[in-house]
Design a protein around this motif. Structure first.
Motif, PDB file in Angstrom:
ATOM      1  N   THR A  97      -9.825   2.905  -0.906  1.00  0.00           N
ATOM      2  CA  THR A  97      -9.815   4.364  -1.043  1.00  0.00           C
ATOM      3  C   THR A  97      -8.443   4.982  -1.249  1.00  0.00           C
ATOM      4  O   THR A  97      -8.364   6.116  -1.748  1.00  0.00           O
ATOM      5  CB  THR A  97     -10.431   5.027   0.208  1.00  0.00           C
ATOM      6  OG1 THR A  97      -9.626   4.713   1.361  1.00  0.00           O
ATOM      7  CG2 THR A  97     -11.853   4.565   0.433  1.00  0.00           C
ATOM      8  N   GLN A  98      -7.364   4.303  -0.880  1.00  0.00           N
ATOM      9  CA  GLN A  98      -6.059   4.961  -0.896  1.00  0.00           C
ATOM     10  C   GLN A  98      -5.723   5.547  -2.267  1.00  0.00           C
ATOM     11  O   GLN A  98      -5.669   4.841  -3.273  1.00  0.00           O
ATOM     12  CB  GLN A  98      -4.951   3.989  -0.469  1.00  0.00           C
ATOM     13  CG  GLN A  98      -3.559   4.615  -0.507  1.00  0.00           C
ATOM     14  CD  GLN A  98      -2.747   4.327   0.730  1.00  0.00           C
ATOM     15  OE1 GLN A  98      -3.258   4.324   1.832  1.00  0.00           O
ATOM     16  NE2 GLN A  98      -1.470   4.080   0.548  1.00  0.00           N
ATOM     17  N   GLY A  99      -5.522   6.857  -2.297  1.00  0.00           N
ATOM     18  CA  GLY A  99      -5.138   7.532  -3.527  1.00  0.00           C
ATOM     19  C   GLY A  99      -6.283   7.931  -4.430  1.00  0.00           C
ATOM     20  O   GLY A  99      -6.061   8.607  -5.443  1.00  0.00           O
ATOM     21  N   TRP A 152       1.473   3.019  -3.355  1.00  0.00           N
ATOM     22  CA  TRP A 152       0.411   3.745  -4.053  1.00  0.00           C
ATOM     23  C   TRP A 152       0.395   5.194  -3.581  1.00  0.00           C
ATOM     24  O   TRP A 152      -0.495   5.649  -2.879  1.00  0.00           O
ATOM     25  CB  TRP A 152      -0.931   3.058  -3.830  1.00  0.00           C
ATOM     26  CG  TRP A 152      -1.001   1.743  -4.532  1.00  0.00           C
ATOM     27  CD1 TRP A 152      -0.542   0.544  -4.074  1.00  0.00           C
ATOM     28  CD2 TRP A 152      -1.532   1.496  -5.829  1.00  0.00           C
ATOM     29  NE1 TRP A 152      -0.762  -0.440  -5.014  1.00  0.00           N
ATOM     30  CE2 TRP A 152      -1.369   0.113  -6.102  1.00  0.00           C
ATOM     31  CE3 TRP A 152      -2.139   2.294  -6.795  1.00  0.00           C
ATOM     32  CZ2 TRP A 152      -1.785  -0.470  -7.298  1.00  0.00           C
ATOM     33  CZ3 TRP A 152      -2.553   1.715  -7.988  1.00  0.00           C
ATOM     34  CH2 TRP A 152      -2.380   0.349  -8.221  1.00  0.00           C
ATOM     35  N   THR A 153       1.415   5.913  -4.002  1.00  0.00           N
ATOM     36  CA  THR A 153       1.591   7.304  -3.607  1.00  0.00           C
ATOM     37  C   THR A 153       0.798   8.233  -4.521  1.00  0.00           C
ATOM     38  O   THR A 153       0.262   7.811  -5.553  1.00  0.00           O
ATOM     39  CB  THR A 153       3.068   7.681  -3.670  1.00  0.00           C
ATOM     40  OG1 THR A 153       3.516   7.536  -5.036  1.00  0.00           O
ATOM     41  CG2 THR A 153       3.907   6.785  -2.764  1.00  0.00           C
ATOM     42  N   ILE A 210      -8.946   1.057   3.477  1.00  0.00           N
ATOM     43  CA  ILE A 210      -7.693   1.551   2.898  1.00  0.00           C
ATOM     44  C   ILE A 210      -7.506   0.998   1.492  1.00  0.00           C
ATOM     45  O   ILE A 210      -7.156   1.735   0.559  1.00  0.00           O
ATOM     46  CB  ILE A 210      -6.506   1.173   3.802  1.00  0.00           C
ATOM     47  CG1 ILE A 210      -6.595   1.935   5.121  1.00  0.00           C
ATOM     48  CG2 ILE A 210      -5.178   1.474   3.112  1.00  0.00           C
ATOM     49  CD1 ILE A 210      -5.651   1.428   6.185  1.00  0.00           C
ATOM     50  N   LYS A 242      -5.667  12.835   6.655  1.00  0.00           N
ATOM     51  CA  LYS A 242      -4.972  12.143   7.745  1.00  0.00           C
ATOM     52  C   LYS A 242      -4.087  13.170   8.440  1.00  0.00           C
ATOM     53  O   LYS A 242      -2.915  13.299   8.125  1.00  0.00           O
ATOM     54  CB  LYS A 242      -4.140  10.971   7.218  1.00  0.00           C
ATOM     55  CG  LYS A 242      -3.527  10.119   8.330  1.00  0.00           C
ATOM     56  CD  LYS A 242      -2.652   9.017   7.773  1.00  0.00           C
ATOM     57  CE  LYS A 242      -2.057   8.182   8.892  1.00  0.00           C
ATOM     58  NZ  LYS A 242      -1.112   7.151   8.389  1.00  0.00           N
ATOM     59  N   MET A 254       0.790  -1.226   0.000  1.00  0.00           N
ATOM     60  CA  MET A 254       0.000   0.000   0.000  1.00  0.00           C
ATOM     61  C   MET A 254       0.827   1.283   0.000  1.00  0.00           C
ATOM     62  O   MET A 254       0.437   2.256  -0.667  1.00  0.00           O
ATOM     63  CB  MET A 254      -0.975  -0.005   1.173  1.00  0.00           C
ATOM     64  CG  MET A 254      -2.051  -1.081   1.081  1.00  0.00           C
ATOM     65  SD  MET A 254      -2.960  -1.081  -0.499  1.00  0.00           S
ATOM     66  CE  MET A 254      -3.692   0.545  -0.474  1.00  0.00           C
ATOM     67  N   TYR A 308      -4.448   8.727   2.365  1.00  0.00           N
ATOM     68  CA  TYR A 308      -3.254   7.869   2.335  1.00  0.00           C
ATOM     69  C   TYR A 308      -2.965   7.419   3.768  1.00  0.00           C
ATOM     70  O   TYR A 308      -2.173   8.025   4.477  1.00  0.00           O
ATOM     71  CB  TYR A 308      -2.052   8.621   1.756  1.00  0.00           C
ATOM     72  CG  TYR A 308      -2.171   8.907   0.279  1.00  0.00           C
ATOM     73  CD1 TYR A 308      -1.761   7.972  -0.663  1.00  0.00           C
ATOM     74  CD2 TYR A 308      -2.721  10.102  -0.165  1.00  0.00           C
ATOM     75  CE1 TYR A 308      -1.889   8.227  -2.024  1.00  0.00           C
ATOM     76  CE2 TYR A 308      -2.851  10.366  -1.525  1.00  0.00           C
ATOM     77  CZ  TYR A 308      -2.436   9.416  -2.442  1.00  0.00           C
ATOM     78  OH  TYR A 308      -2.569   9.676  -3.789  1.00  0.00           O
ATOM     79  N   TRP A 309      -3.624   6.337   4.193  1.00  0.00           N
ATOM     80  CA  TRP A 309      -3.448   5.839   5.550  1.00  0.00           C
ATOM     81  C   TRP A 309      -2.452   4.680   5.604  1.00  0.00           C
ATOM     82  O   TRP A 309      -1.878   4.397   6.648  1.00  0.00           O
ATOM     83  CB  TRP A 309      -4.797   5.410   6.136  1.00  0.00           C
ATOM     84  CG  TRP A 309      -5.652   6.561   6.569  1.00  0.00           C
ATOM     85  CD1 TRP A 309      -6.144   7.561   5.778  1.00  0.00           C
ATOM     86  CD2 TRP A 309      -6.101   6.842   7.896  1.00  0.00           C
ATOM     87  NE1 TRP A 309      -6.880   8.442   6.530  1.00  0.00           N
ATOM     88  CE2 TRP A 309      -6.878   8.024   7.829  1.00  0.00           C
ATOM     89  CE3 TRP A 309      -5.942   6.211   9.124  1.00  0.00           C
ATOM     90  CZ2 TRP A 309      -7.486   8.583   8.959  1.00  0.00           C
ATOM     91  CZ3 TRP A 309      -6.554   6.764  10.241  1.00  0.00           C
ATOM     92  CH2 TRP A 309      -7.306   7.934  10.154  1.00  0.00           C
ATOM     93  N   ASP A 310      -2.266   3.956   4.521  1.00  0.00           N
ATOM     94  CA  ASP A 310      -1.266   2.881   4.381  1.00  0.00           C
ATOM     95  C   ASP A 310      -1.586   1.632   5.193  1.00  0.00           C
ATOM     96  O   ASP A 310      -1.598   0.523   4.644  1.00  0.00           O
ATOM     97  CB  ASP A 310       0.142   3.356   4.743  1.00  0.00           C
ATOM     98  CG  ASP A 310       0.680   4.399   3.780  1.00  0.00           C
ATOM     99  OD1 ASP A 310       0.291   4.371   2.600  1.00  0.00           O
ATOM    100  OD2 ASP A 310       1.462   5.257   4.208  1.00  0.00           O
TER     101      ASP A 310
END
Length: 271
Positions: A226-228, A44-45, A223, A130, A41, A243-245
């Motif tokens: 939704t991340q990114g 995925w920046t 996460i 975050k 994860m 971006y919680w990772d």
């Protein structure tokens, strides 16, 4: 032609599932799967997402949840650690890790102290999905093991030098209500309920959240979905990408008792 957000999400699910052997069934090693999630994860920046989508990637929450529903890794983990994957939060297994000072944080504390806790109302907060320098983050420890924040540190991070001090922070306040974010639909509903509009995007208004909840629990399923991604909320606008990772709780109030040191990793890596 750029891939659609749904295809990007399915590519992510494929990366996660490289560690989930369908033949392993309920015997899949949860530690291995959690560490794999932790290694995937953070890749995925924001630049990576923009490169794949050719700009902001906007996804419908139901579409995101449908893509993650097929994730074998999350299915395996949910059998053994449902609280980490889906919620609700395991209140007696919360870990916080204090790390060594860094030039960007020379006054960093290695001990969680109530008198150092900063509630959202006590400081100006820039828009963020975050927020940092406010509240306190914990992650759920595996039974007899570590939490995902420690797994993240094990991968190596120059921002968090050793020694590392792992503290157990049991939630003892019976009135402490935690908001569970179990998927993209829940994240969209959360941001829509506590909107802070800034520069064309919607962020959570953490000061408003703190009036209703002691903490917000971001699960693995949420996460992964939704991340990114900018998730559509009501009114045709989109929430800013989170971006919680790793699985985490952002505590907006101090709700702990009996704080206990449970592990130290020294500068030589031992501990």
């Amino acid at each position: 032609m750029r891939p659609t957000p749904a295809r990007i999400l399915r590519r992510r699910v494929t990366q996660l599932d490289t560690a989930a052997d369908p033949a392993a069934g309920p015997d899949a090693d949860a530690d291995v799967l959690l560490r794999h999630f932790t290694s995937v994860m953070p890749l995925w920046t924001e630049p990576e997402m923009a490169a794949l989508a050719g700009g902001p990637a906007v996804v419908d929450p139901s579409e995101a949840d449908a893509a993650v529903e097929d994730c074998l890794l999350l299915r395996h983990l949910a059998r053994e650690e449902p609280g980490i994957v889906l919620g609700p939060l395991e209140r007696t297994r919360q870990h916080w890790i204090g790390t060594g000072p860094h030039e960007l944080a020379p006054s960093r504390e290695s001990v969680p102290r109530r008198e150092r806790f900063r509630a959202p109302r006590d400081a100006p907060l820039p828009p963020s999905t975050k927020p940092f320098h406010v509240g306190l983050y914990t992650s759920t420890a595996r039974h007899g093991g570590t939490g995902m924040w420690r797994m993240y540190l094990d991968q190596g991070s120059s921002l968090h030098p050793r020694p590392w001090y792992t503290w157990e922070l049991p939630v003892t306040d019976p009135t402490a209500e935690v908001l569970e974010i179990g998927d993209a639909t829940a994240w969209a509903a959360f941001v829509e309920r506590y909107p802070l509009v800034h520069d064309g995007s919607v962020f959570p208004d953490w000061r408003a959240v703190a009036q209703d909840y002691a903490g917000v629990h971001m699960t693995l399923r949420a996460i992964a979905a939704t991340q990114g991604f900018r998730v559509r909320v009501g009114g045709g606008v989109a929430a800013a990408p989170p971006y919680w990772d790793v699985e985490s709780v952002l505590w907006l109030r101090w709700v702990f008792g009996g704080v206990r040191l449970v592990g130290v990793v020294g500068e030589d890596g031992r501990g």
